[in-house]
Write a protein that holds these residues in place. Sequence first.
Motif, PDB file in Angstrom:
ATOM      1  N   HIS A  58       0.793  -1.232   0.000  1.00  0.00           N
ATOM      2  CA  HIS A  58       0.000   0.000   0.000  1.00  0.00           C
ATOM      3  C   HIS A  58       0.826   1.284   0.000  1.00  0.00           C
ATOM      4  CE1 HIS A  58      -3.732  -2.001  -0.112  1.00  0.00           C
ATOM      5  NE2 HIS A  58      -4.427  -0.954   0.283  1.00  0.00           N
ATOM      6  N   HIS A 114     -10.743  -5.781  -2.002  1.00  0.00           N
ATOM      7  CA  HIS A 114     -10.554  -6.343  -3.346  1.00  0.00           C
ATOM      8  C   HIS A 114     -10.013  -7.774  -3.367  1.00  0.00           C
ATOM      9  CE1 HIS A 114     -11.099  -2.049  -4.363  1.00  0.00           C
ATOM     10  NE2 HIS A 114     -11.908  -2.615  -5.230  1.00  0.00           N
ATOM     11  N   CYS A 287      -4.558  -3.281  -8.747  1.00  0.00           N
ATOM     12  CA  CYS A 287      -5.010  -4.667  -8.763  1.00  0.00           C
ATOM     13  C   CYS A 287      -6.064  -4.878  -9.838  1.00  0.00           C
ATOM     14  CB  CYS A 287      -5.539  -5.080  -7.392  1.00  0.00           C
ATOM     15  SG  CYS A 287      -6.837  -4.009  -6.738  1.00  0.00           S
TER      16      CYS A 287
HETATM   17  S1  SF4 Z   1      -7.645  -0.954  -4.947  1.00  0.00           S
HETATM   18 FE1  SF4 Z   1      -6.001  -2.433  -5.298  1.00  0.00          FE
HETATM   19  S2  SF4 Z   1      -4.256  -1.231  -5.982  1.00  0.00           S
HETATM   20 FE2  SF4 Z   1      -5.738   0.194  -5.098  1.00  0.00          FE
HETATM   21  S3  SF4 Z   1      -5.081   0.418  -2.953  1.00  0.00           S
HETATM   22 FE3  SF4 Z   1      -6.601  -1.235  -3.000  1.00  0.00          FE
HETATM   23  S4  SF4 Z   1      -5.390  -3.123  -3.236  1.00  0.00           S
HETATM   24 FE4  SF4 Z   1      -4.067  -1.398  -3.789  1.00  0.00          FE
END
Ligand code: SF4
Lengths: 404, 156
Positions: A58, A114, A287
């Motif tokens: 992150h 996610h 992601c």
């Molecule tokens: S959405 Fe995916 S890329 Fe964006 S902060 Fe969350 S885990 Fe990371």
Amino acid sequence: MTTLSERILGAPEGSYVDCQVDRAYVHDGTGVLALEAWNAMQARMLARNDRCYVLFDHIVPANNSVTAGLQAELRRFAREQGLPFTDVGEGVCHQVMGEGIALPGEVVVGADSHTCTLGAFGAFATGVGATDMAAIWADGGTWFRVPESIGVFLSGSLAGPAEAKDLALTYVSRLSMDGATYKALEFVGDGVSSLSMDSRMTLSNLAVETGAKAGLFYADKETCAYLREFGHSAGLQVPGECRYERTLDIDMADVVPVVAVPPRVDTVRPVEDVAGIPLDQVFLGTCTNGRYADLERFARVVRGKKVRVRTLVAPASRRVLSRAAGTGVLSWLVAAGCTILPPGCGPCLGAHQGVLGEGEVCLSTANRNFRNRMGVGGEIYLASPATAAASALSGAIAVPGVQG
Amino acid sequence: MKVEGPAVCLGADIDTDLVIAGRYLRTKDRSVWATHVFEDLDPALAPRLSGAIVIAGKNFGCGSSREQAAIALREAGVRCVIAPSFARIFFRNAINTGLPVMECACPCTEGERVAADPASGTIEVGGRVYLARPLSPRMLEILSAGGLVEYWRRKQ
Ligand code: SF4
């Protein structure tokens, strides 16, 4: 016959089940909170330390000393407990878990919304809270309510410049931001076999944006071929007759390039409706769309040209980065004026590496365009890598395929 | 773990902001949440919650994932929340913070006597009997320990 969620969790929809977890993971953000809950629980040993992953993505490398201190603590915990651990530069947790770790039929939990991305492999994958995660560390299992399922029937195949992201935004807009709350989405139909694993991960990734708990594909030949590259021999999951609470039919041939207009991911318009909106930043990664095929599509468009707006590229993992370095994709991006960020979430969560200023507009390949997400007063349009590439070249939102 | 108490009847789609407003979150003093619970819905509600059973409409606890919503209800003395459906995160937070929740549609009149048993799923409202889905053994253990953290402390 039953839905895939029912099969994996072993109980009919609606019931509450206790079950063991096959893979559990946290990142540097939620891991810190899970560790706090763990300490409060005064637990000592993890039930399955080989199945509990800690993946830094992150805010990597750390942006200030507070973050660095918290990360050091979590890193120490991971080492002391002997957990599988990936440090700075290895990539986004969901991507890393999707590179041969999560397998069909498994129950996978992540302390991140996610986590549903891994449904692409036929795993029941869902996000849990930090306290939940600490208890899973201690015990190896948790409880679930077996979700009802919505069948997303895909037919035909994607055509022209439309890609998986456009299909994903299309289904999100049809279901709306809470249209699948608590449900699982199952992506089925003849069209599925034409979708690569990268594309399936993009589709599963956005499931949570409809409120869904999971977004599943049945493992097919494509899944098995992908996993074979990582040394796994996975079996097929064959869909059968089952009860869907609702179905959604999408002919993929009808899908056109779209953007999600701020501040809602379900406000989706054809790119041409918003073409010409000036941009301050283009972001390729996350992601959702930071995989090799995404970088390659983008690079083919900008190759030999120059981007006209600040363009940030964060490969989703080291594996993606090193493949891009090997095939020349990386050098095309650099030569075109893109800025390469370390594998990880990059500016997606508005914490570092490309925060937007007041009034700035970004076109991003991510999954969320909430107000202020990438910086206070900034606006985010979500689109595919192809649309991002066309827009980077023109400095304003542009229809893909035109500049070629 | 049978619970009993007078019914407090609420409508559908009560979000967690209505349970505990964002302006009260910046504290660790749980009694603050108990005092201000449901304030933006009806300021007269909070004092009636002690020992009560909340029966709400569908989608209870939607919106923000704040765990304080479940804690606030428990701190205010709510013995159980019954609704035809719950928002997923609220439902998890409720079990994990030791607040019994049951999924069931039961019509109710304010103040009616309610007896509910999360283990068997039976709910009695003013003499009428309804059946909710029984919780799993682990969920019941977590509830009877008073939440996930306590459940683990006990197990050590
Ligand atoms: S959405 Fe995916 S890329 Fe964006 S902060 Fe969350 S885990 Fe990371």
